[in-house]
Enzyme design. Structure first.
Site, PDB file in Angstrom:
ATOM      1  N   CYS A 135      27.892  52.109  45.393  1.00 44.35           N
ATOM      2  CA  CYS A 135      27.103  53.340  45.215  1.00 44.35           C
ATOM      3  C   CYS A 135      25.922  53.422  46.174  1.00 44.35           C
ATOM      4  O   CYS A 135      25.379  54.504  46.394  1.00 44.35           O
ATOM      5  CB  CYS A 135      26.597  53.436  43.787  1.00 44.35           C
ATOM      6  SG  CYS A 135      27.909  53.633  42.588  1.00 44.35           S
ATOM      7  N   GLU A 191      27.518  44.364  48.128  1.00 46.31           N
ATOM      8  CA  GLU A 191      26.595  45.490  47.917  1.00 46.31           C
ATOM      9  C   GLU A 191      25.221  44.921  47.627  1.00 46.31           C
ATOM     10  O   GLU A 191      25.098  43.875  46.966  1.00 46.31           O
ATOM     11  CB  GLU A 191      27.057  46.364  46.747  1.00 46.31           C
ATOM     12  CG  GLU A 191      26.043  47.464  46.442  1.00 46.31           C
ATOM     13  CD  GLU A 191      26.579  48.585  45.579  1.00 46.31           C
ATOM     14  OE1 GLU A 191      27.539  48.354  44.827  1.00 46.31           O
ATOM     15  OE2 GLU A 191      26.028  49.702  45.659  1.00 46.31           O
ATOM     16  N   ASN A 223      32.417  56.364  48.938  1.00 45.73           N
ATOM     17  CA  ASN A 223      32.645  55.296  47.955  1.00 45.73           C
ATOM     18  C   ASN A 223      33.332  55.895  46.745  1.00 45.73           C
ATOM     19  O   ASN A 223      34.459  56.352  46.851  1.00 45.73           O
ATOM     20  CB  ASN A 223      31.315  54.607  47.601  1.00 45.73           C
ATOM     21  CG  ASN A 223      31.506  53.551  46.516  1.00 45.73           C
ATOM     22  OD1 ASN A 223      32.410  52.737  46.618  1.00 45.73           O
ATOM     23  ND2 ASN A 223      30.685  53.571  45.489  1.00 45.73           N
ATOM     24  N   GLU A 224      32.645  55.957  45.608  1.00 49.79           N
ATOM     25  CA  GLU A 224      33.306  56.512  44.419  1.00 49.79           C
ATOM     26  C   GLU A 224      33.071  58.010  44.367  1.00 49.79           C
ATOM     27  O   GLU A 224      32.425  58.508  43.454  1.00 49.79           O
ATOM     28  CB  GLU A 224      32.773  55.829  43.168  1.00 49.79           C
ATOM     29  CG  GLU A 224      33.378  54.471  42.925  1.00 49.79           C
ATOM     30  CD  GLU A 224      32.905  53.828  41.622  1.00 49.79           C
ATOM     31  OE1 GLU A 224      31.923  54.307  41.037  1.00 49.79           O
ATOM     32  OE2 GLU A 224      33.539  52.840  41.211  1.00 49.79           O
TER      33      GLU A 224
HETATM   34  O1  AHR Z   1      29.947  47.241  41.707  1.00 50.30           O
HETATM   35  C1  AHR Z   1      28.934  48.005  41.128  1.00 50.30           C
HETATM   36  C2  AHR Z   1      29.186  49.479  41.270  1.00 50.30           C
HETATM   37  O2  AHR Z   1      30.338  49.843  40.568  1.00 50.30           O
HETATM   38  C3  AHR Z   1      29.473  49.964  42.662  1.00 50.30           C
HETATM   39  O3  AHR Z   1      28.329  50.225  43.364  1.00 50.30           O
HETATM   40  C4  AHR Z   1      30.224  51.224  42.425  1.00 50.30           C
HETATM   41  O4  AHR Z   1      31.075  51.551  43.486  1.00 50.30           O
HETATM   42  C5  AHR Z   1      30.912  51.007  41.113  1.00 50.30           C
HETATM   43  O5  AHR Z   1      30.696  52.037  40.245  1.00 50.30           O
END
Ligand code: AHR
Length: 673
Positions: free
Chosen positions: A258, A65, A389-390
């Protein structure tokens, strides 16, 4: 042993004074049991021919990321920050070296429609040169004798020609190398020149001198080192890709995290804006720039110089399956929680379908042609894709169903990864996990950022999952030494060791867990927002944390099929603080045993190999350990906690092996049939 007997006897004598004969016998039995445990006399039994679940080639991968300056300022080797003047403050990262009569103006050629609307107009009305100085990403890392490629897009606005001189300087102002280009003509052209640095410097800067009178427009002022990964011009930092390649990851998940969701939908990651010519990739703010009040990074943007083509190419280079994660029509639910109405999801779904065409399509298809034009006519062979993602809640399930139908109708063989939210348990998780399993989701992504104890206590998490149901992707995990997202978290040995203990449970359950990745991957020591991270860097150096070495040992020794390793007929998942898993690598006929001892005592264990005729007398032990649970690696001591190898003499089908306190070991023995 003698000491143990002595102490048992002493206990026995003390007890004898106090209790009667029946109690005494019971006490004797308990005492014997305790002694046995302390001595760990019960052996590990490895059932070598009892082949269990295949271990997926994707089992151990990496999660990338653009957080902590992981892309711009990190993996993407561009040294100039804000090269196209598109940051909210167009001269952020730049300083002017003014002269009377000279100036710089920011011009916006097409506010609404251009992906790269701004450029700088430099007027020089002096015999002295005007300078623009770029500070880089917390300085520029410059290496003696390395070549540097300077490039700039430019057009004369007034006057015939001007000279642009690129000059690298140290923090103290020493000149480290320079070269010039002569700009002429009114049409935009790219000018390029290369030079070699005469010294190494950790915090250098780039001066761009505008010499000669006139008005010149400039854009995309860029400087790359030549020693990039595979020496690709405008490429990636070789040391960082090498650290990944050394892990032989089964997959690379990108671009997050994220960042996929964005703070709001406008800020979401759009892969189509990350491909094609770099000068046409629209710069946007990085969602992590001001996320944490304790770690503001206002100069954190996304240039997308590292975009989807480059992610696919890197995956191919290092033999990892690409795993792109796409926005599902929902922005980050911790931020705006914006959603796209379900009847307006089409462009999002089209992005997913087009991505498959970009990766796998014929070169006469629209997106396949773009891939070919970018230099890769052969397909990238994309097999997996993540939707969201989340994300959580019924709104996620609603959208994921629409995506799944559209993608599976056209590309039934592309496996889809779905989100189970932010946590590994609780209402959100239970709801999503239940709904996704009802839908027969291919793979469910679980995240756990927990304390080290949680990892040691959860090595049995997947023992009870149904292997006939959806598979699991442990997509983001990392032990947090202090608290989630605390700036005091460290990549200490206790965290890495606890993750290793947990990972034995992932491998043992390879029939359920198809993929796993630590997160986040990279962090710049001067520009991070989130800790812990797998790999740390400055502008010249990088190192793997103890957690990196745990990941690497599991990945390099994963084998192809699980075999049982048992203690008292049970899996080894925390008894006496020991954890273990075993597998066979069918291609080499090797038995690979990973054992983790999280106790503060060395333990000698007997390993009994059943179901095998003969073992090669020469085995190998790889040991990762530290007596200090708080030990970390660093730029100056990158290998404080790192593996060491030693030969293992094997005779017969029983082995006594010392499992040192606070250690992880990989025991490799070849089977001779
Ligand atoms: O790894 C950091 C963040 O943690 C990521 O972007 C997210 O998916 C999680 O909350």
């Amino acid at each position: 042993m003698y000491n143990a007997i002595k102490s048992t006897l002493k206990n026995f004598c003390n007890m004898k004074k106090k209790i009667g004969i029946k109690s005494l016998l019971t006490a004797l039995a308990v005492s014997a049991l305790l002694t046995a445990n302390a001595q760990n006399t019960n052996p590990f039994t490895i059932k070598v021919n009892d082949l269990k679940a295949p271990i997926q080639p994707t089992m151990w991968g990496v999660f990338f990321e653009d957080i902590n300056m992981g892309a711009d300022g990190g993996l993407y080797a561009e040294m100039v920050k804000n090269r196209s003047f598109e940051f909210a403050n167009p001269l952020m990262g730049w300083k002017e070296q003014r002269q009377a009569g000279s100036n710089v103006l920011i011009v916006n050629r097409n506010v609404e429609h251009s992906p790269n609307p701004r450029f700088a107009r430099v007027t020089v009305n002096s015999t002295k040169p005007f300078g623009l100085i770029n500070e880089g990403f917390r300085g520029m890392g410059i290496k003696k004798d390395n070549g540097y490629d300077f490039s700039v897009w430019a057009a004369m606005q007034d006057g015939n020609s001007m000279t642009l001189k690129a000059e690298l300087v140290s923090a103290k102002g020493d000149k480290l190398g320079s070269a010039s280009v002569s700009v002429s003509g009114k049409e935009w052209k790219q000018y390029k020149v290369s030079f070699t640095a005469n010294a190494t410097e950790a915090k250098g800067k780039l001066n761009v001198w505008f010499e000669g009178k006139g008005v010149v427009d400039v854009d995309m002022i860029s400087l790359f080192p030549q020693d990039t990964w595979k020496r690709r011009p405008g490429g990636l930092r070789a040391d960082l890709v090498q650290l990944l390649a050394d892990m032989k990851p089964g997959f690379i998940r990108f671009p997050g995290g994220c960042i996929v969701e964005g703070k709001d939908l406008v800020n979401r990651y759009q892969w189509k804006k990350s491909v094609g010519k770099v000068e046409d990739r629209e710069v946007i703010v990085n969602r992590w720039n001001m996320e944490f009040a304790h770690k503001p990074t206002p100069d954190y943007y996304q240039s997308f110089g590292l975009g989807f083509f480059e992610y696919f190419q890197m995956s191919e280079d290092i033999g990892a399956e690409p795993l792109p994660i796409l926005n599902c029509g929902m922005a980050c639910q911790f931020n705006t929680a914006e959603v796209v109405a379900t009847d307006q999801l089409d462009p999002y779904i089209q992005d997913a379908l087009d991505l498959i065409e970009f990766a796998n399509g014929n070169t006469d298809s629209k997106w396949g042609k773009l891939r070919a034009d970018m230099g890769h006519p052969k397909p990238f062979n994309l097999k997996l894709m993540g939707i969201g993602n989340e994300n959580w809640g019924p709104q996620y399930i609603e959208r994921v169903k629409i995506f799944t139908k559209a993608i599976k109708d056209k590309y039934p063989n592309v496996g889809l990864v779905n989100s189970s939210g932010t946590d590994q348990a609780g209402e959100r998780f239970d709801y999503l996990n239940g709904e996704l399993r009802k839908m027969n989701a291919d793979i469910i992504d679980e995240h756990y950022y927990r304390d080290p104890l949680w990892f040691r206590q959860n090595a049995r998490r997947y023992d009870t999952y149904d292997p006939a149901s959806s598979k699991v992707f442990a997509g983001e995990y990392a032990a947090q030494s202090k608290a989630i997202a605390s700036t005091e978290n460290r990549n200490s040995w206790i965290c890495a060791l606890s993750e290793a203990a947990f990972m034995t449970g992932l491998e043992r359950n390879a029939g359920v867990v198809y993929m796993a990745s630590y997160a986040p991957l990279f962090a710049h020591v001067d520009a991070w927002q989130w800790t812990p991270d797998l790999i740390w860097m400055d502008n010249l150096r990088s190192y793997g944390t103890p957690n990196y070495y745990v990941q690497k040992l599991f990945s390099l020794n994963k084998g192809s099929q699980v075999v049982p390793i048992l203690l008292n007929n049970d899996v080894v998942a925390g008894q006496d603080s020991l954890f273990a898993t075993a597998s066979i690598d069918k291609s080499t006929n090797e038995l690979l045993i990973k054992v983790v001892n999280t106790s503060d005592k060395d333990v000698t264990k007997q390993f009994i190999f059943e179901g095998v005729k003969k073992l090669d007398p020469k085995g190998l032990i790889t040991l990762l350990k530290s007596d200090d649970l708080n030990k970390v690696n660093s730029l100056d001591e990158p290998k404080s906690v790192s593996p060491t190898e030693s030969p293992l003499a094997v005779s017969g089908k029983k082995l006594d092996i010392v499992l040192p306190a606070y250690s992880m070991q990989v025991i490799k023995v070849k089977i001779i049939n």
